[in-house]
Design an enzyme around this catalytic site. Structure first.
Site, PDB file in Angstrom:
ATOM      1  N   GLU A 198      62.652  47.898  23.131  1.00 19.55           N
ATOM      2  CA  GLU A 198      61.411  48.538  22.691  1.00 19.55           C
ATOM      3  C   GLU A 198      60.237  47.592  22.923  1.00 19.55           C
ATOM      4  O   GLU A 198      60.422  46.394  23.088  1.00 19.55           O
ATOM      5  CB  GLU A 198      61.493  49.017  21.239  1.00 19.55           C
ATOM      6  N   LYS A 201      57.196  45.112  22.495  1.00 17.74           N
ATOM      7  CA  LYS A 201      56.823  44.109  21.504  1.00 17.74           C
ATOM      8  C   LYS A 201      55.327  44.260  21.243  1.00 17.74           C
ATOM      9  O   LYS A 201      54.494  43.824  22.033  1.00 17.74           O
ATOM     10  CB  LYS A 201      57.133  42.718  22.044  1.00 17.74           C
ATOM     11  N   ASP A 208      51.734  43.713  20.000  1.00 22.30           N
ATOM     12  CA  ASP A 208      50.998  42.473  19.774  1.00 22.30           C
ATOM     13  C   ASP A 208      50.182  42.603  18.497  1.00 22.30           C
ATOM     14  O   ASP A 208      49.009  42.969  18.517  1.00 22.30           O
ATOM     15  CB  ASP A 208      50.081  42.212  20.982  1.00 22.30           C
ATOM     16  N   TYR A 214      60.310  48.010  13.455  1.00 18.04           N
ATOM     17  CA  TYR A 214      61.255  47.609  14.497  1.00 18.04           C
ATOM     18  C   TYR A 214      62.584  47.110  13.950  1.00 18.04           C
ATOM     19  O   TYR A 214      63.475  46.754  14.729  1.00 18.04           O
ATOM     20  CB  TYR A 214      60.645  46.544  15.399  1.00 18.04           C
ATOM     21  N   LYS A 244      58.911  37.873  27.087  1.00 18.29           N
ATOM     22  CA  LYS A 244      57.441  37.824  27.025  1.00 18.29           C
ATOM     23  C   LYS A 244      56.866  38.095  28.409  1.00 18.29           C
ATOM     24  O   LYS A 244      57.281  37.488  29.394  1.00 18.29           O
ATOM     25  CB  LYS A 244      56.992  36.439  26.554  1.00 18.29           C
ATOM     26  N   CYS A 301      14.541  32.931  38.958  1.00 19.01           N
ATOM     27  CA  CYS A 301      15.752  33.216  39.727  1.00 19.01           C
ATOM     28  C   CYS A 301      16.382  31.901  40.196  1.00 19.01           C
ATOM     29  O   CYS A 301      15.696  31.075  40.796  1.00 19.01           O
ATOM     30  CB  CYS A 301      15.409  34.086  40.929  1.00 19.01           C
ATOM     31  N   CYS A 338      15.931  31.748  44.238  1.00 19.56           N
ATOM     32  CA  CYS A 338      14.641  31.658  44.925  1.00 19.56           C
ATOM     33  C   CYS A 338      13.503  31.187  44.030  1.00 19.56           C
ATOM     34  O   CYS A 338      12.414  30.911  44.512  1.00 19.56           O
ATOM     35  CB  CYS A 338      14.281  33.006  45.541  1.00 19.56           C
ATOM     36  N   CYS A 383      16.145  39.384  39.399  1.00 18.20           N
ATOM     37  CA  CYS A 383      15.169  38.652  40.194  1.00 18.20           C
ATOM     38  C   CYS A 383      14.262  39.698  40.836  1.00 18.20           C
ATOM     39  O   CYS A 383      14.727  40.675  41.409  1.00 18.20           O
ATOM     40  CB  CYS A 383      15.862  37.829  41.274  1.00 18.20           C
ATOM     41  N   CYS A 385      14.084  37.555  48.105  1.00 20.46           N
ATOM     42  CA  CYS A 385      15.102  36.667  47.539  1.00 20.46           C
ATOM     43  C   CYS A 385      16.300  36.583  48.490  1.00 20.46           C
ATOM     44  O   CYS A 385      16.891  37.602  48.835  1.00 20.46           O
ATOM     45  CB  CYS A 385      15.554  37.181  46.185  1.00 20.46           C
TER      46      CYS A 385
END
Ligand code: ZN
Length: 679
Positions: free
Chosen positions: A120, A122, A124, A231, A323, A417, A420, A435, A440
């Site tokens: 099944e 796992k 988290d 579980y 895991k 920027c 430039c 910018c 540019c």
């Protein structure tokens, strides 16, 4: 020094690991957001174990390696588990999974021994034990150190979907173990709400679940969208007819209304091939689930076989956690750089100390935008959590402030920027900043493609491939360069016949006098889409007037708000853009003025006469205003005159208007009507 003495580095590392683990333990239960993920905790613990094994003198009596998992805080009262809540041994490769399964299958060759395996997901989240006595939920406790957990009953009772009483026929004592978690959609919603209330968001659903479970006030927990998935079991008084296996017990739990893994995610397998298939399918589809899983749990199904297998010191022999490759890791920010995309958007990126994560080495993580950088308060030198889910670009989810170096300075967002040096368009409260520079270098290709686009200057043939060539081969670096191209240059480009070069030149030439609205759109001013460009062009008429317009004048244009007005003003204030506009004019680009007549409004078709002195505008401006509003200003009053605007010193025209019964207003009233106030 003997060979077994630890080096000063090893001793220092062991001390550091102990500190981190102790702090993580404290925070795991003491604060809303744990310091380390379970994975990281395990990693550090393993490293410390290895050091202590190599150098036993480093093993202190209070070392975190001597307890199972996280320690217990003083905030909640303690609950002793009737049966220890052991953690599971982890494997991270299918080879290790096979080795485990072979050890199960070959455990006791003499007696009858044919294990089945349950598999099944796992989940988290946070492990929990639920104790039902005579069908009532009497105690809910965290795993704690495996022997003793914390009493979180009041909080757990608020979890929807978890029964507080069980139907008749429930065992008089039923200890159920499960994982408390928050689903992904619920997590996103919760984080949005927290941030809207000005609070710090949670790094991930697991931390959010842990935080919710540890609230001092159950009413706060009740607001958090916690769920439980059971579980396994602790002690149970089944009486006669005890289920012989976990798969059978699971059905009994389900019948009692307890949440277990859905049918589609619960598998019983006979051998390793099936285990492999199920585990790898779970891994592949983990992103399709609406809750986070970090692995799959494989257990021997039959309880009698489990009893024969028994347990090692920290974990049962009969179960293993496979895991998945980690998607979250911890590393250090070595630099924060702001890059400029093809659209001119400034994007902050964290340059990371290389971090192996799920089979790749992560060296950069996106910080999304300025607001995210401010929200995280991420700084060079910070230790951060980085997540890499699926194919998504790695991102920084959390800054571990405890580990911040004392000299880490807040990141200063650039006001120019970085490529430039032009002004950056960053409206207050807006996530993205741009910018503004037409020339540019970081965005020249994107801007040229947009400039020549069908809905902009409509230069057929100025597609992505030609743009590449213009920039890379012919050195075009802003839109004015397009108008200085020669037949010779274009015909010299790879795969371009002279005929097609001629066509292109004709297209470019024809675009010199496109309507002002198209030209404004083509400039790619942030916030100025086609429709806004049209509104501005219709209202102001000529490029000269648009360039000279103040933010107030622009904001008066219907359909243009303050944000747009500011963006337009900032664009035309940028000296680099003025230079490009001058170069465009010099190259013969002269956008056709727009007919600025309004099609409805109080002055459409009206004839207006001004007399006397105007105080708030010149006579010419007043006439232009009438023209733009769709009316006409004339010099003398007649029966056709609709309105006379009279200022101080008005003479014969005013008298005539009064005689003819023409409406007369003063300048203030005229302006009110012209600007739509009091309309
Ligand atoms: Zn730039």
């Amino acid at each position: 020094m003997s060979a077994r003495d630890p080096s000063p580095e090893s001793a220092a590392r062991a001390a550091q690991l102990r500190d981190i683990l102790v702090e993580a333990n404290r925070r795991y239960y003491g604060d809303a957001d744990p310091l380390l993920s379970d994975f990281e905790y395990d990693e550090f613990l393993r490293e410390l174990q290895a050091l202590e094994q190599e150098h036993p003198v480093l093993a202190t009596p209070d070392s975190p390696t001597r307890t199972v998992g996280h320690a217990v805080s003083a905030l909640f009262s303690k609950v002793r588990h009737r049966q220890p809540m052991l953690s599971l041994a982890n494997v991270t490769s299918t080879a290790d999974l096979h080795a485990w399964q072979e050890s199960m299958a070959g455990f006791d060759a003499g007696a009858e021994f044919a294990p089945r395996y349950t598999i099944e997901p796992k989940v988290d989240g946070v492990a929990l034990e639920l104790v039902y006595e005579d069908g009532r939920l009497t105690v809910a406790a965290t795993r704690g150190d495996g022997m003793t957990g914390e009493d979180v009953t009041a909080n757990v009772r608020t979890i929807r979907g978890l029964p507080r009483t069980l139907p008749d026929g429930a065992p008089p004592l039923l200890e159920v173990r499960g994982e408390v978690y928050i689903g992904k959609p619920d997590f996103d919603r919760l984080n949005r709400e927290l941030q809207e209330r000005g609070k710090e968001g949670m790094a991930n659903p697991r931390n959010a679940a842990a935080g919710a479970l540890k609230q001092k006030d159950p009413r706060v927990t009740a607001e958090r969208p916690l769920r439980v998935m059971c579980y396994g079991l602790g002690e149970v008084q089944w009486g006669p007819g005890a289920p012989p296996s976990w798969s059978a017990a699971r059905e009994r739990l389900q019948a009692l209304g307890l949440p277990v893994a859905p049918e589609s995610l619960f598998h019983v397998a006979a051998g390793i091939d099936e285990i492999d298939r199920v585990v790898l399918a779970l891994q592949e589809h983990r992103d399709d689930l609406d809750f986070e899983i970090d692995g799959a749990v494989v257990k021997v199904d039959q309880y009698d076989l489990r009893r024969r297998l028994g347990a090692r010191s920290r974990s049962p022999r009969w179960a293993v956690a496979y895991k998945f490759p980690p998607r979250e890791g911890r590393t250090v920010v070595e630099d924060i750089v702001v890059s400029v995309g093809r659209t001119g958007a400034l994007t902050p990126v964290a340059v990371l100390r290389p971090l192996p994560l799920g089979g790749v080495t992560v060296t950069h993580a996106t910080l999304h935008n300025r607001i995210e950088v401010e929200r995280l308060d991420v700084r060079v030198g910070d230790t951060v959590l980085v997540i890499r889910a699926g194919d998504v670009i790695p991102k920084v989810t959390k800054v571990l402030r405890e580990l911040r170096p004392a000299d880490a300075a807040p990141f200063a967002w650039p006001d120019a920027c970085p490529v430039c040096g032009a002004a950056v368009d960053a409206a207050e409260g807006e996530p993205l900043s741009y910018c503004t520079n037409l020339a540019c270098p970081a965005q020249v290709k994107g801007r040229l493609a947009h400039f020549g686009g069908r809905r902009a200057m409509d230069i057929e043939g100025l597609g992505a491939r030609l743009v590449e060539q213009l920039v890379d081969v012919l050195g075009v670096h802003d839109p004015s360069g397009v108008y200085r191209l020669t037949l010779e240059q274009l015909a010299g480009l790879e795969r371009r016949a002279e005929k097609s070069a001629q066509n292109l030149l004709a297209q470019i030439d024809a675009s010199r006098t496109r309507p002002l609205a198209r030209f404004l759109y083509a400039l790619g001013i942030h916030h100025v889409g086609e429709s806004v460009a049209r509104d501005i062009a219709r209202h102001l008429g000529t490029l000269e007037r648009v360039i000279a317009a103040s933010a107030e004048e622009l904001a008066d244009v219907p359909g243009v708000g303050d944000v747009v007005a500011d963006s337009v003003v900032r664009f035309f204030e940028e000296p680099r853009n003025r230079a490009v506009l001058a170069a465009l004019a010099e190259a013969g680009v002269a956008p056709a003025p727009e007919e600025t007549r309004d099609t409805d409004g109080p002055f459409v078709g009206k004839i207006v006469v001004f007399t006397g002195n105007l105080e708030r505008m010149t006579r010419d401006e007043a006439k232009e205003l009438i023209r733009r509003l769709g009316g006409k200003a004339t010099g003398s009053v007649s029966k056709k005159t609709d309105l006379v605007v009279a200022g101080p010193g008005a003479g014969s025209k005013l008298a005539k208007a009064e005689k003819l019964g023409v409406e007369v207003v003063d300048e203030d009233e005229f302006l009110r009507r012209a600007t739509g106030e009091n309309a």
